[in-house]
Design a protein around this motif. Structure first.
Motif, PDB file in Angstrom:
ATOM      1  N   SER A 244      22.978  17.831  51.853  1.00  0.00           N
ATOM      2  CA  SER A 244      23.877  16.899  52.390  1.00  0.00           C
ATOM      3  C   SER A 244      25.268  17.507  52.256  1.00  0.00           C
ATOM      4  N   PRO A 245      25.747  18.190  53.244  1.00  0.00           N
ATOM      5  CA  PRO A 245      26.654  19.128  53.446  1.00  0.00           C
ATOM      6  C   PRO A 245      27.907  18.533  53.039  1.00  0.00           C
ATOM      7  N   TYR A 246      28.378  17.488  53.216  1.00  0.00           N
ATOM      8  CA  TYR A 246      29.742  16.976  53.128  1.00  0.00           C
ATOM      9  C   TYR A 246      29.748  16.354  51.541  1.00  0.00           C
ATOM     10  N   TYR A 247      28.467  15.992  50.988  1.00  0.00           N
ATOM     11  CA  TYR A 247      28.353  15.564  49.938  1.00  0.00           C
ATOM     12  C   TYR A 247      28.448  16.753  48.628  1.00  0.00           C
ATOM     13  N   TYR A 248      27.624  17.767  49.070  1.00  0.00           N
ATOM     14  CA  TYR A 248      27.698  19.004  48.229  1.00  0.00           C
ATOM     15  C   TYR A 248      28.785  19.996  48.197  1.00  0.00           C
ATOM     16  N   THR A 249      29.469  20.015  49.257  1.00  0.00           N
ATOM     17  CA  THR A 249      30.638  20.985  49.686  1.00  0.00           C
ATOM     18  C   THR A 249      31.673  21.083  48.580  1.00  0.00           C
ATOM     19  N   PRO A 250      31.850  22.383  48.228  1.00  0.00           N
ATOM     20  CA  PRO A 250      32.840  22.202  47.105  1.00  0.00           C
ATOM     21  C   PRO A 250      34.447  22.014  47.377  1.00  0.00           C
ATOM     22  N   TYR A 251      34.900  21.885  48.568  1.00  0.00           N
ATOM     23  CA  TYR A 251      35.971  21.616  49.292  1.00  0.00           C
ATOM     24  C   TYR A 251      36.220  20.259  49.465  1.00  0.00           C
ATOM     25  N   ALA A 252      37.427  19.767  49.253  1.00  0.00           N
ATOM     26  CA  ALA A 252      37.993  18.497  49.631  1.00  0.00           C
ATOM     27  C   ALA A 252      38.334  18.539  51.091  1.00  0.00           C
ATOM     28  N   LYS A 258      37.215  20.950  44.903  1.00  0.00           N
ATOM     29  CA  LYS A 258      37.193  19.736  44.332  1.00  0.00           C
ATOM     30  C   LYS A 258      37.212  20.074  42.977  1.00  0.00           C
ATOM     31  N   PRO A 259      37.232  18.807  41.832  1.00  0.00           N
ATOM     32  CA  PRO A 259      37.299  19.154  40.488  1.00  0.00           C
ATOM     33  C   PRO A 259      35.916  19.498  39.995  1.00  0.00           C
ATOM     34  N   ASP A 260      36.038  20.152  38.804  1.00  0.00           N
ATOM     35  CA  ASP A 260      35.018  20.958  38.206  1.00  0.00           C
ATOM     36  C   ASP A 260      33.667  19.954  38.210  1.00  0.00           C
ATOM     37  N   GLN A 261      33.864  18.812  37.710  1.00  0.00           N
ATOM     38  CA  GLN A 261      32.542  17.704  37.776  1.00  0.00           C
ATOM     39  C   GLN A 261      31.993  17.525  38.954  1.00  0.00           C
ATOM     40  N   GLU A 262      32.705  17.449  39.929  1.00  0.00           N
ATOM     41  CA  GLU A 262      32.009  17.403  41.401  1.00  0.00           C
ATOM     42  C   GLU A 262      31.746  18.550  42.019  1.00  0.00           C
ATOM     43  N   ILE A 263      32.137  19.805  41.735  1.00  0.00           N
ATOM     44  CA  ILE A 263      31.496  20.905  41.966  1.00  0.00           C
ATOM     45  C   ILE A 263      30.272  21.260  41.182  1.00  0.00           C
ATOM     46  N   LYS A 264      30.064  20.853  40.063  1.00  0.00           N
ATOM     47  CA  LYS A 264      28.813  20.822  39.213  1.00  0.00           C
ATOM     48  C   LYS A 264      27.807  20.044  40.116  1.00  0.00           C
ATOM     49  N   ILE A 265      27.996  19.064  40.659  1.00  0.00           N
ATOM     50  CA  ILE A 265      26.996  18.447  41.427  1.00  0.00           C
ATOM     51  C   ILE A 265      26.151  19.529  42.294  1.00  0.00           C
ATOM     52  N   ALA A 291      20.522  35.008  38.306  1.00  0.00           N
ATOM     53  CA  ALA A 291      20.931  34.074  39.372  1.00  0.00           C
ATOM     54  C   ALA A 291      21.583  32.965  38.483  1.00  0.00           C
ATOM     55  N   GLU A 292      21.014  32.462  37.611  1.00  0.00           N
ATOM     56  CA  GLU A 292      21.538  31.259  36.637  1.00  0.00           C
ATOM     57  C   GLU A 292      22.896  31.732  35.887  1.00  0.00           C
ATOM     58  N   LYS A 293      23.031  32.999  35.673  1.00  0.00           N
ATOM     59  CA  LYS A 293      24.115  33.266  34.963  1.00  0.00           C
ATOM     60  C   LYS A 293      25.383  33.691  35.620  1.00  0.00           C
ATOM     61  N   TYR A 294      25.081  33.849  37.070  1.00  0.00           N
ATOM     62  CA  TYR A 294      26.151  34.279  38.057  1.00  0.00           C
ATOM     63  C   TYR A 294      27.046  33.007  38.350  1.00  0.00           C
ATOM     64  N   ASN A 295      28.288  33.265  37.899  1.00  0.00           N
ATOM     65  CA  ASN A 295      29.206  32.290  38.277  1.00  0.00           C
ATOM     66  C   ASN A 295      29.713  31.935  39.696  1.00  0.00           C
ATOM     67  N   VAL A 296      29.057  31.330  40.379  1.00  0.00           N
ATOM     68  CA  VAL A 296      29.264  30.920  41.728  1.00  0.00           C
ATOM     69  C   VAL A 296      30.666  30.395  41.730  1.00  0.00           C
ATOM     70  N   GLN A 297      31.147  29.533  41.093  1.00  0.00           N
ATOM     71  CA  GLN A 297      32.252  28.764  41.299  1.00  0.00           C
ATOM     72  C   GLN A 297      33.417  29.846  41.364  1.00  0.00           C
ATOM     73  N   GLN A 298      33.217  30.890  40.356  1.00  0.00           N
ATOM     74  CA  GLN A 298      34.603  31.847  40.218  1.00  0.00           C
ATOM     75  C   GLN A 298      34.558  32.603  41.712  1.00  0.00           C
ATOM     76  N   HIS A 299      33.459  32.792  42.475  1.00  0.00           N
ATOM     77  CA  HIS A 299      33.374  33.590  43.560  1.00  0.00           C
ATOM     78  C   HIS A 299      33.790  32.776  44.895  1.00  0.00           C
TER      79      HIS A 299
END
Length: 303
Positions: A244-252, A258-265, A291-299
């Motif tokens: 679901s590209p527009y639901y999971y996308t990290p960008y508004a 998006k807020p952290d809680q939405e990116i967590k989805i 891979a679980e330890k890699y912080n995707v959000q920071q990249h």
């Protein structure tokens, strides 16, 4: 003596009469079951004939589409002016395309393919375009009007739907999707299907709020790198967006994060993809932990 013979005859008659009754009842029951079976069989055959006729009616246009036209339609990618879709080795065309957003096997990390086939279609390299089990489940969901149907479309079906059909939930569209998917497996190789799919599928939005199409664009837009250099964690994250590209996308919509809680989805979705890769033995337990330890959000690229 005559009396004894008479008594014996009466006794035998009394013993035979119940069995005679049982035989009559048995025959009646047998005839009823045979009648019901005949009615059921005839009804089933009639319904099957009607279904086949109706299916042929729905797919009449599709059936008359030539293999050549089907192949050309499936392979068309926006911006592919420099690609000769009539060439048999279309993957080489992708590899040498002057459009950097169209990529072939040489420009896509194997991690992407592993993530895609593990989470979206684990039997991709074995089926003929469709999964009967998934079709039966989809029919059941339609009959019982399930509001949130589960997935089940193969990568081939998704390619067909994106290239030739619409997202309408109609019998007409689904029937044509099934026929075209099975035919697609005959006019394209598995690799041609999967790389064409990766070139045309949407990945949501970028940091400018613009739509992203294709793995190359997604890789540059989210992580600022080519699809060749995507690691396991990044590959799992991008493939996770596909459901679901527009639901999971990290960008508004304005391109901001998006807020952290939405990116967590979307990170939870990435975790699911990584788990599937582990289950399908595409990665090792150590690969999974790293891979679980890699912080995707920071990249993720931000404005």
């Amino acid at each position: 003596m005559a009396r004894q013979t008479y008594d014996k005859s009466v006794q035998d008659s009394n013993e035979i009469r119940p069995f005679h009754r049982y035989e009559i009842v048995y025959k009646k029951i047998k005839h009823i079951f045979l009648g019901l079976f005949t009615i059921f069989t005839c009804t089933f055959l009639i319904l099957m004939a009607i279904s086949v006729f109706y299916f042929q009616h729905l797919t009449d246009t599709t059936i008359h589409l030539s293999d050549k036209d089907l192949r050309l339609n499936l392979l068309h990618i926006v911006g592919d002016e420099d690609i000769d879709n009539t060439k048999r080795n279309i993957l080489e065309e992708y590899n040498h395309s002057t459009n950097t957003l169209i990529v072939g096997p040489n420009q896509v990390s194997p991690n992407v393919i592993k993530a895609l086939t593990s989470s979206e279609d684990s039997l991709f390299f074995y089926h003929n375009g469709i999964l009967p089990k998934a079709i039966v489940r989809a029919v059941g969901q339609d009959i019982f009007n399930t509001e949130a149907p589960t997935g089940g479309s193969t990568i081939t079906q998704q390619l067909v739907k994106n290239q030739l059909l619409t997202n309408e939930r109609t019998y007409d569209r689904k029937a044509n999707e099934l026929v075209l998917s099975m035919r697609a497996e005959h006019v394209l190789t598995k690799d041609e299907i999967i790389y064409t799919y990766l070139n045309i599928v949407p990945f949501g939005r970028d940091n400018h709020g613009s739509d992203i199409t294709g793995i190359a664009s997604a890789s540059y837009s989210l992580f600022g790198k080519s699809a060749t250099n995507l690691n396991i964690a990044e590959s799992a994250y991008l493939i996770g967006l596909l459901q679901s590209p527009y639901y999971y996308t990290p960008y508004a919509e304005d391109g901001s994060l998006k807020p952290d809680q939405e990116i967590k989805i979307s990170l939870n979705r990435q975790h699911y993809v990584l788990k599937r890769m582990l289950v399908e033995e595409k990665i090792t337990p150590d690969d999974f932990k790293n891979a679980e330890k890699y912080n995707v959000q920071q990249h993720l690229i931000i404005r």
